[in-house]
Design an enzyme around this catalytic site. Structure first.
Site, PDB file in Angstrom:
ATOM      1  CG  ASP A  57      48.110  32.938 128.384  1.00  0.00           C
ATOM      2  OD1 ASP A  57      48.427  33.643 126.477  1.00  0.00           O
ATOM      3  OD2 ASP A  57      46.993  33.133 128.098  1.00  0.00           O
ATOM      4  CE1 TYR A 162      49.699  26.468 112.478  1.00  0.00           C
ATOM      5  CE2 TYR A 162      50.111  25.871 110.856  1.00  0.00           C
ATOM      6  CZ  TYR A 162      50.031  25.858 112.386  1.00  0.00           C
ATOM      7  OH  TYR A 162      52.024  25.145 112.156  1.00  0.00           O
TER       8      TYR A 162
END
Length: 258
Positions: A57, A162
């Site tokens: 992760d 984003y």
């Protein structure tokens, strides 16, 4: 830079763009560490390319450390590709005028943590391990490619988080490249356009949707392939004179507001 008998790390390497990079790196003679959360896909790909799967992760610093140290134990770590990322469209404010309907800050932070901070964390740790390598005849110890997006430049409505994250990847490229130059490590960025990955699904409806998206591309009027994008990643890793650059791979598209 020759990748034979070296290791390479690809975050988000279990599928899509990352998997295409994994296969092309393996074809160049590198043992690839597939750093991803998807164990089933990652382990299957690792078996295919004779690489190694590491469950990572990218918001977990300790897992990144374990992956880069594992890579160095196998062979000199010479290449790193940061392809892990997430994103979704959410408008900055809601239609009802309520603050509670505005873009959720927790969601915004998550995108930044994965796409930007996670990219930087892997970059700093991989570069640290690369700095221990013996330099080649050109003084090189390694190369890194970070994945941005055309959204860094042409962000659409709803892409505040984003675009901010990918704009950050672009913005840190030059200062980090300047920093790493002292250790003989190059850093570049690829900014993909519309690339055909599993996120679009399969079947007739998916094909029609992708064809419509592709019609907006300047030329060729289609979505790009993972292999086309990965070939640019390989070029940036292996071409000794490519450094501190941001390369769009997008068929000439400039994204409209929506």
């Amino acid at each position: 830079m020759d990748l034979t008998n070296s290791t390479a790390i690809v975050t988000g390497g279990a599928s899509g763009i990352g998997a295409a990079c994994v296969r092309q790196l393996a074809a160049r003679g590198a043992t690839v560490i597939i750093a991803d959360l998807q164990a089933d896909k990652g382990e299957a790909l690792a078996e295919e390319v004779k690489g190694v799967f590491a469950q990572v992760d990218v918001t977990n610093t300790d897992q990144i450390t374990a992956a880069v140290e594992q890579a160095a134990q196998i062979a000199p770590l010479k290449a790193c590709v940061n392809s892990a990322g997430i994103g979704w469209a959410t408008r900055t404010i809601g239609r009802d005028g309520q603050i509670s309907s505005a873009f959720d800050l927790g969601a915004f932070r998550k995108v930044i943590e994965i796409n930007l901070i996670g990219t930087f964390d892997m970059t700093r740790q991989a570069a640290t391990v690369m700095s221990r390598n013996e330099p080649d005849e050109n003084g090189q110890r390694g190369a890194i490619v970070n994945m941005a997006s055309v959204a860094a430049f042409d962000g659409q409505i709803g892409q505040a988080a984003y675009s901010a994250s990918k704009g950050g990847v672009v913005g840190m490229n030059l200062p980090v490249a300047r920093d790493l130059a002292a250790s003989g490590i190059r850093l570049n960025v690829v900014a993909p356009g519309l690339i055909d990955t599993p996120i679009y699904g399969t079947g007739p409806e998916s094909d029609a949707f992708k064809a419509n998206l592709g019609s907006n591309v300047l030329f060729p009027k289609r979505l790009g392939t993972g292999d086309e994008l990965a070939s640019m990643v390989i070029e940036l890793l292996t071409n000794d004179y490519m450094n501190a650059e941001v390369v769009r791979v997008d068929g000439g598209i400039r994204m409209p507001p929506k």
